[in-house]
Design a protein around this motif. Sequence first.
Motif, PDB file in Angstrom:
ATOM      1  N   VAL A 135      13.585  95.401  68.600  1.00 60.41           N
ATOM      2  CA  VAL A 135      12.307  96.424  67.909  1.00 60.41           C
ATOM      3  C   VAL A 135      12.840  97.911  67.151  1.00 60.41           C
ATOM      4  CG1 VAL A 135      10.236  97.857  69.315  1.00 60.41           C
ATOM      5  CG2 VAL A 135      11.424  96.072  70.447  1.00 60.41           C
ATOM      6  N   THR A 136      11.943  98.389  66.587  1.00 61.85           N
ATOM      7  CA  THR A 136      12.669  99.417  65.302  1.00 61.85           C
ATOM      8  C   THR A 136      11.170 100.017  65.380  1.00 61.85           C
ATOM      9  OG1 THR A 136      13.819 100.254  63.891  1.00 61.85           O
ATOM     10  CG2 THR A 136      12.063  98.482  63.773  1.00 61.85           C
ATOM     11  N   THR A 137      12.047 101.641  64.872  1.00 64.02           N
ATOM     12  CA  THR A 137      10.491 102.565  64.363  1.00 64.02           C
ATOM     13  C   THR A 137      10.927 103.368  63.303  1.00 64.02           C
ATOM     14  OG1 THR A 137      11.411 104.785  65.815  1.00 64.02           O
ATOM     15  CG2 THR A 137       9.954 103.094  66.428  1.00 64.02           C
ATOM     16  N   ASP A 138      12.040 102.152  62.919  1.00 65.74           N
ATOM     17  CA  ASP A 138      11.875 103.494  61.329  1.00 65.74           C
ATOM     18  C   ASP A 138      11.828 102.576  60.388  1.00 65.74           C
ATOM     19  OD1 ASP A 138      14.123 102.733  58.648  1.00 65.74           O
ATOM     20  OD2 ASP A 138      15.658 102.561  59.357  1.00 65.74           O
ATOM     21  N   PRO A 139      11.400 104.279  59.834  1.00 67.48           N
ATOM     22  CA  PRO A 139      10.473 104.619  58.359  1.00 67.48           C
ATOM     23  C   PRO A 139      10.558 103.850  57.516  1.00 67.48           C
ATOM     24  CG  PRO A 139      11.630 106.038  58.968  1.00 67.48           C
ATOM     25  CD  PRO A 139      11.770 105.588  59.801  1.00 67.48           C
ATOM     26  N   LYS A 140      12.121 103.188  57.277  1.00 62.50           N
ATOM     27  CA  LYS A 140      11.818 101.829  56.219  1.00 62.50           C
ATOM     28  C   LYS A 140      11.391 100.712  56.301  1.00 62.50           C
ATOM     29  CE  LYS A 140      15.397 104.888  53.162  1.00 62.50           C
ATOM     30  NZ  LYS A 140      16.438 105.208  52.693  1.00 62.50           N
ATOM     31  N   ILE A 141      11.419 100.073  57.501  1.00 62.88           N
ATOM     32  CA  ILE A 141      11.775  98.960  57.740  1.00 62.88           C
ATOM     33  C   ILE A 141      10.267  98.651  57.796  1.00 62.88           C
ATOM     34  CG2 ILE A 141      11.989  97.297  59.132  1.00 62.88           C
ATOM     35  CD1 ILE A 141      14.730  98.148  59.784  1.00 62.88           C
ATOM     36  N   VAL A 142       9.402 100.054  58.780  1.00 60.12           N
ATOM     37  CA  VAL A 142       7.900  99.793  59.685  1.00 60.12           C
ATOM     38  C   VAL A 142       7.300 100.018  57.770  1.00 60.12           C
ATOM     39  CG1 VAL A 142       6.003 101.646  60.191  1.00 60.12           C
ATOM     40  CG2 VAL A 142       8.294 100.520  61.240  1.00 60.12           C
ATOM     41  N   ALA A 143       7.385 100.726  56.944  1.00 58.21           N
ATOM     42  CA  ALA A 143       6.917 100.470  55.339  1.00 58.21           C
ATOM     43  C   ALA A 143       6.912  98.983  54.321  1.00 58.21           C
ATOM     44  CB  ALA A 143       7.240 101.536  54.878  1.00 58.21           C
ATOM     45  N   PHE A 144       8.177  98.383  54.752  1.00 56.18           N
ATOM     46  CA  PHE A 144       8.214  97.014  53.764  1.00 56.18           C
ATOM     47  C   PHE A 144       7.191  96.894  54.939  1.00 56.18           C
ATOM     48  CE2 PHE A 144       9.888  92.681  54.296  1.00 56.18           C
ATOM     49  CZ  PHE A 144      10.221  92.442  52.922  1.00 56.18           C
ATOM     50  N   CYS A 145       6.911  96.512  55.983  1.00 53.34           N
ATOM     51  CA  CYS A 145       6.113  95.093  57.043  1.00 53.34           C
ATOM     52  C   CYS A 145       4.764  95.870  56.593  1.00 53.34           C
ATOM     53  CB  CYS A 145       6.753  95.550  58.069  1.00 53.34           C
ATOM     54  SG  CYS A 145       8.802  94.748  58.673  1.00 53.34           S
ATOM     55  N   GLN A 146       4.289  97.041  56.509  1.00 47.46           N
ATOM     56  CA  GLN A 146       2.665  97.417  56.285  1.00 47.46           C
ATOM     57  C   GLN A 146       2.419  97.257  54.968  1.00 47.46           C
ATOM     58  OE1 GLN A 146       0.772  98.598  58.710  1.00 47.46           O
ATOM     59  NE2 GLN A 146       0.008  98.599  57.249  1.00 47.46           N
ATOM     60  N   GLY A 147       3.662  96.882  54.116  1.00 49.73           N
ATOM     61  CA  GLY A 147       3.323  96.484  52.403  1.00 49.73           C
ATOM     62  C   GLY A 147       3.231  95.269  52.146  1.00 49.73           C
ATOM     63  N   VAL A 148       3.796  93.700  53.523  1.00 51.21           N
ATOM     64  CA  VAL A 148       4.107  92.689  53.011  1.00 51.21           C
ATOM     65  C   VAL A 148       2.432  92.658  53.929  1.00 51.21           C
ATOM     66  CG1 VAL A 148       4.776  90.913  54.083  1.00 51.21           C
ATOM     67  CG2 VAL A 148       6.055  92.393  53.625  1.00 51.21           C
ATOM     68  N   LYS A 149       2.339  93.459  55.377  1.00 52.93           N
ATOM     69  CA  LYS A 149       1.164  92.808  56.368  1.00 52.93           C
ATOM     70  C   LYS A 149      -0.082  92.824  54.893  1.00 52.93           C
ATOM     71  CE  LYS A 149      -2.622  94.765  59.102  1.00 52.93           C
ATOM     72  NZ  LYS A 149      -2.490  96.171  60.190  1.00 52.93           N
ATOM     73  N   ASP A 150      -0.644  94.425  54.205  1.00 51.41           N
ATOM     74  CA  ASP A 150      -1.415  94.139  53.770  1.00 51.41           C
ATOM     75  C   ASP A 150      -1.399  94.161  52.585  1.00 51.41           C
ATOM     76  OD1 ASP A 150      -2.042  97.004  54.756  1.00 51.41           O
ATOM     77  OD2 ASP A 150      -0.552  97.771  53.369  1.00 51.41           O
ATOM     78  N   GLN A 151      -0.474  92.484  52.119  1.00 51.10           N
ATOM     79  CA  GLN A 151      -0.536  91.926  50.633  1.00 51.10           C
ATOM     80  C   GLN A 151      -1.052  90.718  51.325  1.00 51.10           C
ATOM     81  OE1 GLN A 151       2.989  91.423  48.717  1.00 51.10           O
ATOM     82  NE2 GLN A 151       2.443  89.965  47.120  1.00 51.10           N
ATOM     83  N   LEU A 152      -0.383  90.487  52.105  1.00 50.91           N
ATOM     84  CA  LEU A 152      -0.544  88.913  52.726  1.00 50.91           C
ATOM     85  C   LEU A 152      -2.222  88.695  53.502  1.00 50.91           C
ATOM     86  CD1 LEU A 152       2.745  87.659  53.639  1.00 50.91           C
ATOM     87  CD2 LEU A 152       2.060  87.296  51.121  1.00 50.91           C
ATOM     88  N   LEU A 153      -1.937  89.484  53.876  1.00 51.31           N
ATOM     89  CA  LEU A 153      -3.619  89.450  55.176  1.00 51.31           C
ATOM     90  C   LEU A 153      -4.409  89.210  54.334  1.00 51.31           C
ATOM     91  CD1 LEU A 153      -4.436  89.566  58.513  1.00 51.31           C
ATOM     92  CD2 LEU A 153      -4.357  91.993  57.799  1.00 51.31           C
ATOM     93  N   ALA A 154      -4.942  90.094  53.249  1.00 50.18           N
ATOM     94  CA  ALA A 154      -5.766  90.685  52.160  1.00 50.18           C
ATOM     95  C   ALA A 154      -5.794  89.400  51.106  1.00 50.18           C
ATOM     96  CB  ALA A 154      -5.742  91.607  51.022  1.00 50.18           C
ATOM     97  N   VAL A 155      -4.382  87.985  51.180  1.00 52.01           N
ATOM     98  CA  VAL A 155      -5.413  86.948  50.220  1.00 52.01           C
ATOM     99  C   VAL A 155      -4.799  85.733  51.352  1.00 52.01           C
ATOM    100  CG1 VAL A 155      -3.881  87.538  48.469  1.00 52.01           C
ATOM    101  CG2 VAL A 155      -2.484  86.726  50.173  1.00 52.01           C
ATOM    102  N   ALA A 156      -5.043  85.514  52.388  1.00 53.88           N
ATOM    103  CA  ALA A 156      -4.402  84.804  53.360  1.00 53.88           C
ATOM    104  C   ALA A 156      -6.095  84.161  53.836  1.00 53.88           C
ATOM    105  CB  ALA A 156      -3.783  85.120  54.755  1.00 53.88           C
ATOM    106  N   THR A 157      -6.441  82.714  54.296  1.00 53.33           N
ATOM    107  CA  THR A 157      -7.206  82.773  54.754  1.00 53.33           C
ATOM    108  C   THR A 157      -7.732  82.444  56.028  1.00 53.33           C
ATOM    109  OG1 THR A 157      -7.650  80.432  52.759  1.00 53.33           O
ATOM    110  CG2 THR A 157      -8.960  79.809  54.214  1.00 53.33           C
TER     111      THR A 157
END
Length: 178
Positions: A142-164
């Motif tokens: 588990v991490t709260t590192d802001p860079k890792i969190v921001a990366f994961c949030q970006g992946v979530k936003d991108q992939l959730l929007a295009v997944a079925t």
Amino acid sequence: MEYRGVDDWDDLFDECRESAYHMEVRDSYAVASESEPLRRFLNGEPPPDYDKSDWIDLIREVTGRGVVVSRVRVVTVPHSDYQRWLLSVTGENVEAGEDIRYLPRHLVDSADIPGDDWWLFDGSRVAFNLVDQAGRSVGVAVTTDPKIVAFCQGVKDQLLAVATPYRKYVDESPVNSR
């Protein structure tokens, strides 16, 4: 990073207040409780009682307090045997309140797919699923590192929007293709 044991997932969900997002990128997992149901599915046998009530109860409790639980499964097409089986048992998760979506791997740039599975809790904490070489769970990092969190949030936003969404994916895809 903080290491947590294999059985510490409930604590992470108990601490969650707004959202829990799961990124899944593996085509198969080595979960002991899934071995017999998977074997029977592959042999065309009637399914045994597959008790995932602990997970379903957890999802109902978490979503019942207003937490949005979602996940994207990036899958190879044709589906692995494991993913074909998983599609056959995912409806219960969706009925419990999970928003589960599918994204065929060939429809997204491989650079946009993370190499690891993880959960993003409340947009502020990432929990990486740790597995051994056989794919068995060995804990959580588990991490709260802001860079890792921001990366994961970006992946979530991108992939959730295009997944079925699951139901649409099952209805419109050749889910039993090999």
